[in-house]
Design a protein around this motif. Structure first.
Motif, mmCIF file in Angstrom:
data_model
loop_
_atom_site.group_PDB
_atom_site.id
_atom_site.type_symbol
_atom_site.label_atom_id
_atom_site.label_comp_id
_atom_site.label_asym_id
_atom_site.label_seq_id
_atom_site.Cartn_x
_atom_site.Cartn_y
_atom_site.Cartn_z
ATOM 1 N N ASN A 1 -8.453 -4.351 1.303
ATOM 2 C CA ASN A 1 -8.309 -4.022 -0.129
ATOM 3 C C ASN A 1 -7.055 -4.646 -0.770
ATOM 4 O O ASN A 1 -6.546 -4.139 -1.763
ATOM 5 C CB ASN A 1 -8.275 -2.505 -0.347
ATOM 6 C CG ASN A 1 -9.635 -1.855 -0.162
ATOM 7 O OD1 ASN A 1 -10.359 -2.188 0.777
ATOM 8 N ND2 ASN A 1 -9.990 -0.951 -1.041
ATOM 9 N N VAL B 1 -7.746 4.447 -0.439
ATOM 10 C CA VAL B 1 -8.138 3.047 -0.239
ATOM 11 C C VAL B 1 -9.386 3.018 0.633
ATOM 12 O O VAL B 1 -9.341 3.426 1.794
ATOM 13 C CB VAL B 1 -6.993 2.258 0.427
ATOM 14 C CG1 VAL B 1 -7.449 0.848 0.795
ATOM 15 C CG2 VAL B 1 -5.770 2.201 -0.495
ATOM 16 N N ASN C 1 -13.112 -1.174 -3.567
ATOM 17 C CA ASN C 1 -12.712 -2.574 -3.378
ATOM 18 C C ASN C 1 -13.589 -3.449 -4.274
ATOM 19 O O ASN C 1 -14.766 -3.636 -3.990
ATOM 20 C CB ASN C 1 -12.917 -2.935 -1.898
ATOM 21 C CG ASN C 1 -12.317 -4.277 -1.525
ATOM 22 O OD1 ASN C 1 -12.037 -5.107 -2.390
ATOM 23 N ND2 ASN C 1 -12.139 -4.493 -0.233
ATOM 24 N N CYS D 1 -7.706 0.792 -4.901
ATOM 25 C CA CYS D 1 -7.954 2.166 -4.460
ATOM 26 C C CYS D 1 -8.783 2.880 -5.522
ATOM 27 O O CYS D 1 -9.084 2.312 -6.579
ATOM 28 C CB CYS D 1 -6.621 2.886 -4.257
ATOM 29 S SG CYS D 1 -5.680 3.119 -5.778
ATOM 30 N N LYS E 1 -2.804 -2.324 -3.144
ATOM 31 C CA LYS E 1 -4.169 -2.327 -2.619
ATOM 32 C C LYS E 1 -5.087 -1.684 -3.647
ATOM 33 O O LYS E 1 -4.689 -0.730 -4.330
ATOM 34 C CB LYS E 1 -4.248 -1.527 -1.304
ATOM 35 C CG LYS E 1 -3.684 -2.268 -0.107
ATOM 36 C CD LYS E 1 -3.929 -1.496 1.181
ATOM 37 C CE LYS E 1 -3.387 -2.279 2.362
ATOM 38 N NZ LYS E 1 -3.603 -1.559 3.635
#
Lengths: 226, 85
Positions: A185, A173, A178, A167, A165
């Motif tokens: 994400n 996150v 993003n 971060c 994801k």
């Protein structure tokens, strides 16, 4: 161990991918999509680029080329398959993986370094990392926003199929970290089997010591792990 | 066989972000236009010969399913009419 790096018209990370894999001692060869997969191939990499000029949707045309039927067949037999960037878009368009990578929230092409948190270290592609580890990879895409309906996204989360994801530097996150508006994400996921994976960030661009960073090597080593 | 034109309209599902439409809306507002929302669609016009209008619609629908639309993010609709001679 020979990995076929599939070249479509418009692929542009194909040679980088071969070079990065070769550096890790993983035999890799370029395969022109019209030639089909060689016999006894032990891995398939779908590299980044702009196959078919991103006509219709990024990856849409390449996903429907005959070689992708062969890729789906070997993937079903357990041959590891990794799609990066345009290869990730092709992977989703060809149903190797669920969801879609579509226009960035910014509506712009974005070329920058991002931080990624390893969500599941128990896959061939992330075995070199620890869960929760933060790595820095480059992205270079205009259509990298991961979209999927909420039910299937929850299922991906529940089944531990999210690899990375986006971060911040500390591993948190949140929406500010993003880059493209991806749901939850998400930067990379696995297929039904974790031997198949797609991701928008480029591990092959952070795998050669001459380039200065080698954090991406772990992902490419997945071909030897799977 | 009759000549038909099938029009396939592909649009993002409700709730899926459309950054290009947002950008276009902002550009219209910069030009001084007032509007509440803007949605963009892709429209494909397919000329094909078929035994019936239903068959033409079915074939165009299959084309939408398999390539023109991505069911993950898109809805589509098909309209068929006789092609002009």
């Amino acid at each position: 161990m020979t990995v076929a790096v599939v070249r479509f018209g418009g692929s542009n990370c194909d040679r980088d991918s071969v070079q990065a894999l070769s550096h890790l001692g993983i035999d890799a060869e370029l395969v022109w999509h019209e030639d089909g997969l060689p016999e006894d191939i032990e891995g398939v990499m779908l590299p980044g680029g702009f196959s078919y000029g991103d006509y219709l949707r990024a990856g849409a045309m390449a996903a429907r080329s005959p070689i992708m039927q062969e890729v789906r067949e070997v993937a079903a037999e357990g041959v590891p398959v990794l799609g990066v960037c345009n290869g990730a878009q092709i992977g989703c368009e060809s149903s190797l993986t669920p969801g879609a990578f579509t226009t960035n929230r910014s509506a712009r092409f974005q070329c920058e370094h991002v931080h990624l948190r390893v969500e599941n270290a128990d896959t061939p592609w992330t075995a070199a990392y620890d869960e929760g580890q933060v790595v820095e990879f480059p992205i270079a895409h205009g259509e990298g926003r991961f979209e999927i309906d909420d039910d299937r996204l929850e299922a991906l989360e529940a089944d531990d199929r999210i690899l990375f994801k986006y971060c911040d530097e500390s591993g948190a996150v949140h929406d500010g970290a993003n880059p493209n508006g991806s749901k939850h994400n998400v930067a990379g996921i696995t297929g039904e089997d974790d031997t198949v994976a797609v991701m928008m960030p480029h591990p092959e661009r952070v795998s050669l010591p001459d380039i200065g960073a080698v954090e991406g090597q772990g992902v490419l080593r997945g071909f030897a792990e799977a | 066989m009759t000549d038909y034109t099938a029009t396939v309209t592909v649009r993002l599902k409700r709730g899926v972000l459309d950054p290009e439409a947002e950008t276009t809306k902002r550009a219209l507002e910069r030009l001084g236009f007032e509007l509440d929302a803007l949605r963009s669609t892709d429209r494909y016009e397919l000329d094909l010969a078929a035994e019936s209008e239903d068959e033409a619609a079915e074939r165009a629908g299959e084309m939408a399913e398999r390539l023109l639309a991505n069911p993950t993010i898109h809805d589509y609709e098909v309209a068929v009419e006789r092609a002009e001679a």
